[in-house]
Design a protein around this motif. Sequence first.
Motif, PDB file in Angstrom:
ATOM      1  N   LEU A 110       1.055  -0.709   0.004  1.00 28.99           N
ATOM      2  CA  LEU A 110       0.348  -0.294  -0.057  1.00 28.99           C
ATOM      3  C   LEU A 110       1.009   1.567   0.031  1.00 28.99           C
ATOM      4  N   PRO A 111      -0.154   2.326  -0.379  1.00 31.57           N
ATOM      5  CA  PRO A 111       1.244   3.224  -0.274  1.00 31.57           C
ATOM      6  C   PRO A 111       0.900   4.069   1.245  1.00 31.57           C
ATOM      7  N   ARG A 112       1.750   4.005   1.408  1.00 31.41           N
ATOM      8  CA  ARG A 112       1.367   4.567   3.269  1.00 31.41           C
ATOM      9  C   ARG A 112       0.967   5.798   3.503  1.00 31.41           C
ATOM     10  N   THR A 113      -0.013   6.324   3.228  1.00 31.24           N
ATOM     11  CA  THR A 113      -0.408   7.364   3.551  1.00 31.24           C
ATOM     12  C   THR A 113      -1.854   7.755   4.709  1.00 31.24           C
ATOM     13  N   ARG A 114      -2.043   8.558   4.485  1.00 28.37           N
ATOM     14  CA  ARG A 114      -3.107   8.818   5.900  1.00 28.37           C
ATOM     15  C   ARG A 114      -5.005   8.115   4.938  1.00 28.37           C
ATOM     16  N   GLU A 115      -4.775   8.487   3.625  1.00 26.41           N
ATOM     17  CA  GLU A 115      -6.253   7.754   3.185  1.00 26.41           C
ATOM     18  C   GLU A 115      -5.753   6.291   3.274  1.00 26.41           C
TER      19      GLU A 115
END
Length: 272
Positions: A110-115
């Motif tokens: 996963l992209p490690r974003t808060r989304e």
Amino acid sequence: MTRPQGVGIGWRPEIAGFVAALPGLRFVEVVAESLAPGGPLPPGLAALRERGVTVVPHGVRLSLGGAEPVDPARVTHLARVAELVDAPLVSEHVAFVRAGGLEAGHLLPLPRTREAVAAVVANVRRARAELPVPLALEPIAALFDWPDDELDEADFLTEILDATDAELLLDVANVYANARNRGQDPQALLDRLPLDRIAYVHVAGGAEHGGLYHDTHTDPVPTEVLELVGALCAGRRPPALLLERDGHYPPADVLRAELDALASAAGHPAVT
């Protein structure tokens, strides 16, 4: 059923006879999607249950990191398998395996974003609402990071666990692979993970190809991974560690030696 304890091994039909002959074995892990929720269990797995060996279902298809809500039928399957084997907990991955109706056939990072954190948290909460036992989450090995990450791996995972009250399935081989492929120190990454949440630990082999370290599950466990296990267990020894092998199975004496090396590194009794 009791929680996983000591040194275990991933149960696969190809090595069922080997696993059955391990005298000190106290737990195994089985791929949840390989079992029919209505039973019956494969004979080898049923025999282990009858002798009191703990069985932990390990999911690979929930896609907890997907943008779409987790498939209720897949959650139901995992829940029924947990009941079938009288599991004390189940585990799955912080990853996605499908998007827009397409199946990747692999665990994707996963992209490690808060989304992304919000998406995982929502799906874990949906799953936990139906699961009859606790859920442990496993961070995967990845060959790349998405651009524009907002969080590093440790903070990303900690935010997810804090928001869901899930447990951690720590894969030491994945820690080694991710740090090595990023040019970082595996011990530094290990030290920043929420080790107080560990339910149990995975250990597996891998190999380098084209300048990248691949978590293959078909190669011997490297010395560096066993050293990480030793460092982990010297500080806070987890209750259970499991050897993963998913193909190219070596002779029985070689597999026993790997289990012995894991037990020695962890300070747990040998199961062989």
